[in-house]
Scaffold this motif. Sequence first.
Motif, PDB file in Angstrom:
ATOM      1  N   HIS A  12       0.770  -1.119  -0.008  1.00 36.31           N
ATOM      2  CA  HIS A  12      -0.036  -0.005  -0.028  1.00 36.31           C
ATOM      3  C   HIS A  12       0.924   1.177  -0.025  1.00 36.31           C
ATOM      4  CE1 HIS A  12      -2.867  -2.974   0.748  1.00 36.31           C
ATOM      5  NE2 HIS A  12      -2.173  -3.393   1.797  1.00 36.31           N
ATOM      6  N   ARG A  13       1.073   1.927  -1.038  1.00 38.46           N
ATOM      7  CA  ARG A  13       1.849   3.147  -1.296  1.00 38.46           C
ATOM      8  C   ARG A  13       1.570   4.166  -0.368  1.00 38.46           C
ATOM      9  NH1 ARG A  13       5.520   3.529  -6.007  1.00 38.46           N
ATOM     10  NH2 ARG A  13       5.286   1.557  -7.086  1.00 38.46           N
ATOM     11  N   HIS A  14       0.347   4.306  -0.355  1.00 37.87           N
ATOM     12  CA  HIS A  14      -0.190   5.659   0.650  1.00 37.87           C
ATOM     13  C   HIS A  14      -0.785   5.294   2.113  1.00 37.87           C
ATOM     14  CE1 HIS A  14      -0.139   7.277  -3.451  1.00 37.87           C
ATOM     15  NE2 HIS A  14      -0.704   6.238  -3.877  1.00 37.87           N
ATOM     16  N   SER A  15      -0.302   4.171   2.399  1.00 35.26           N
ATOM     17  CA  SER A  15      -1.006   4.222   3.795  1.00 35.26           C
ATOM     18  C   SER A  15      -0.132   2.925   4.570  1.00 35.26           C
ATOM     19  CB  SER A  15      -2.296   3.485   3.868  1.00 35.26           C
ATOM     20  OG  SER A  15      -3.066   3.173   5.049  1.00 35.26           O
ATOM     21  N   SER A  16      -0.139   3.012   5.799  1.00 39.17           N
ATOM     22  CA  SER A  16       0.291   1.917   6.713  1.00 39.17           C
ATOM     23  C   SER A  16      -0.948   0.859   6.770  1.00 39.17           C
ATOM     24  CB  SER A  16       0.769   2.595   8.160  1.00 39.17           C
ATOM     25  OG  SER A  16      -0.060   3.150   8.711  1.00 39.17           O
ATOM     26  N   ALA A  58       4.675  -0.537   7.688  1.00 36.16           N
ATOM     27  CA  ALA A  58       4.725   0.719   7.034  1.00 36.16           C
ATOM     28  C   ALA A  58       4.439   0.710   5.792  1.00 36.16           C
ATOM     29  CB  ALA A  58       6.128   0.892   7.407  1.00 36.16           C
ATOM     30  N   ARG A  59       4.039   2.045   5.447  1.00 39.88           N
ATOM     31  CA  ARG A  59       3.619   2.313   4.131  1.00 39.88           C
ATOM     32  C   ARG A  59       4.857   1.944   3.035  1.00 39.88           C
ATOM     33  NH1 ARG A  59       3.025   8.496   2.466  1.00 39.88           N
ATOM     34  NH2 ARG A  59       4.778   8.414   3.966  1.00 39.88           N
ATOM     35  N   ASP A  60       4.223   1.107   1.932  1.00 40.05           N
ATOM     36  CA  ASP A  60       5.268   0.837   0.728  1.00 40.05           C
ATOM     37  C   ASP A  60       5.931  -0.423   1.250  1.00 40.05           C
ATOM     38  OD1 ASP A  60       5.751   1.635  -1.783  1.00 40.05           O
ATOM     39  OD2 ASP A  60       7.592   2.586  -1.328  1.00 40.05           O
ATOM     40  N   ILE A  61       5.645  -1.267   2.301  1.00 38.07           N
ATOM     41  CA  ILE A  61       6.190  -2.479   2.782  1.00 38.07           C
ATOM     42  C   ILE A  61       5.390  -3.656   1.725  1.00 38.07           C
ATOM     43  CG2 ILE A  61       6.782  -4.199   4.253  1.00 38.07           C
ATOM     44  CD1 ILE A  61       8.600  -1.819   4.388  1.00 38.07           C
ATOM     45  N   GLY A 119      -9.708   4.554  -2.733  1.00 36.74           N
ATOM     46  CA  GLY A 119     -10.504   4.068  -3.851  1.00 36.74           C
ATOM     47  C   GLY A 119      -9.325   4.097  -5.104  1.00 36.74           C
ATOM     48  N   ASP A 120      -8.251   4.745  -5.070  1.00 34.45           N
ATOM     49  CA  ASP A 120      -7.557   4.859  -6.317  1.00 34.45           C
ATOM     50  C   ASP A 120      -5.968   4.596  -5.971  1.00 34.45           C
ATOM     51  OD1 ASP A 120      -6.639   5.488  -8.814  1.00 34.45           O
ATOM     52  OD2 ASP A 120      -6.333   7.704  -8.225  1.00 34.45           O
ATOM     53  N   GLY A 121      -5.725   3.339  -6.418  1.00 32.88           N
ATOM     54  CA  GLY A 121      -4.259   3.013  -6.154  1.00 32.88           C
ATOM     55  C   GLY A 121      -3.784   2.548  -4.977  1.00 32.88           C
ATOM     56  N   ASP A 122      -4.912   2.005  -3.972  1.00 32.38           N
ATOM     57  CA  ASP A 122      -4.608   1.962  -2.606  1.00 32.38           C
ATOM     58  C   ASP A 122      -3.941   0.602  -2.553  1.00 32.38           C
ATOM     59  OD1 ASP A 122      -5.963   4.169  -1.542  1.00 32.38           O
ATOM     60  OD2 ASP A 122      -7.859   2.964  -1.982  1.00 32.38           O
ATOM     61  N   ASP A 123      -4.149  -0.430  -3.530  1.00 35.42           N
ATOM     62  CA  ASP A 123      -3.398  -1.666  -3.375  1.00 35.42           C
ATOM     63  C   ASP A 123      -2.680  -2.035  -4.662  1.00 35.42           C
ATOM     64  OD1 ASP A 123      -6.639  -2.698  -2.091  1.00 35.42           O
ATOM     65  OD2 ASP A 123      -5.091  -2.150  -0.952  1.00 35.42           O
ATOM     66  N   GLU A 124      -1.476  -2.723  -4.464  1.00 35.80           N
ATOM     67  CA  GLU A 124      -0.652  -2.927  -5.540  1.00 35.80           C
ATOM     68  C   GLU A 124      -0.174  -4.558  -5.385  1.00 35.80           C
ATOM     69  OE1 GLU A 124       3.449  -1.643  -7.782  1.00 35.80           O
ATOM     70  OE2 GLU A 124       2.913  -0.327  -6.312  1.00 35.80           O
ATOM     71  N   PHE A 125      -0.171  -5.375  -6.214  1.00 37.79           N
ATOM     72  CA  PHE A 125       0.126  -6.748  -6.227  1.00 37.79           C
ATOM     73  C   PHE A 125       1.415  -6.904  -7.009  1.00 37.79           C
ATOM     74  CE2 PHE A 125      -3.160  -8.022  -3.406  1.00 37.79           C
ATOM     75  CZ  PHE A 125      -4.268  -7.174  -3.637  1.00 37.79           C
ATOM     76  N   THR A 126       2.269  -8.035  -6.629  1.00 35.31           N
ATOM     77  CA  THR A 126       3.095  -8.577  -7.565  1.00 35.31           C
ATOM     78  C   THR A 126       3.583  -9.899  -7.385  1.00 35.31           C
ATOM     79  OG1 THR A 126       5.510  -8.092  -8.240  1.00 35.31           O
ATOM     80  CG2 THR A 126       5.147  -7.857  -5.924  1.00 35.31           C
ATOM     81  N   GLY A 127       3.763 -10.538  -8.361  1.00 32.13           N
ATOM     82  CA  GLY A 127       3.983 -11.963  -8.292  1.00 32.13           C
ATOM     83  C   GLY A 127       5.454 -12.202  -7.921  1.00 32.13           C
ATOM     84  N   ILE A 128       6.080 -13.169  -7.140  1.00 25.01           N
ATOM     85  CA  ILE A 128       7.543 -13.307  -6.971  1.00 25.01           C
ATOM     86  C   ILE A 128       7.642 -14.890  -7.270  1.00 25.01           C
ATOM     87  CG2 ILE A 128       7.593 -11.641  -5.368  1.00 25.01           C
ATOM     88  CD1 ILE A 128       7.760 -13.694  -2.922  1.00 25.01           C
TER      89      ILE A 128
END
Length: 163
Positions: A78-82, A120-123, A145-154
């Motif tokens: 979450h880039r914008h929130s803990s 923390a934010r961005d972890i 509601g905009d860009g709150d969650d980001e997912f990535t495969g590893i």
Amino acid sequence: SGAYAAPMSPQEPARTIAVEPLRPETFEPFGDVISPPGTTGREVHSASLCHDGRSPVLSTTRATPLELPFDVDLLERHRHSSQTFIPTSDASWLVIVATSDDGRDLQAFEVQRGVGVTIARDIWHHRLTVLETEATFAVLMWKSGDGDDEFTGIDRVTIEAAQ
């Protein structure tokens, strides 16, 4: 909603990491540990809380247990929130975190019963993971509601019990 990127090479053998006990000093790069006060009174746990002016969202969630060992191949951030997790039931659980989007520094911590964490934010982190029995949590974060969650495969990482 967030974007999902597939793992780079899903056929590669899994790397294995062992769960370690959660200690404030080892979790510090990822956020804060929320422990009950040692004496009567109040302890403030707001050092990692951040929100970029978004609206607070307090929710409850129920998680079903996983059995060790298990594989992790997807992380979120979450880039914008803990994001704070406080258990509302008595359960053993894990917090699985990384600072890198490829999970190369992934660590898995076993959280003592009655203890919460703020990621923390961005972890980057794996989904809420409980062991043994279903568990419920209060979750605090801030969303727009905009860009709150980001997912990535590893590349697959196997999480196993401490030796």
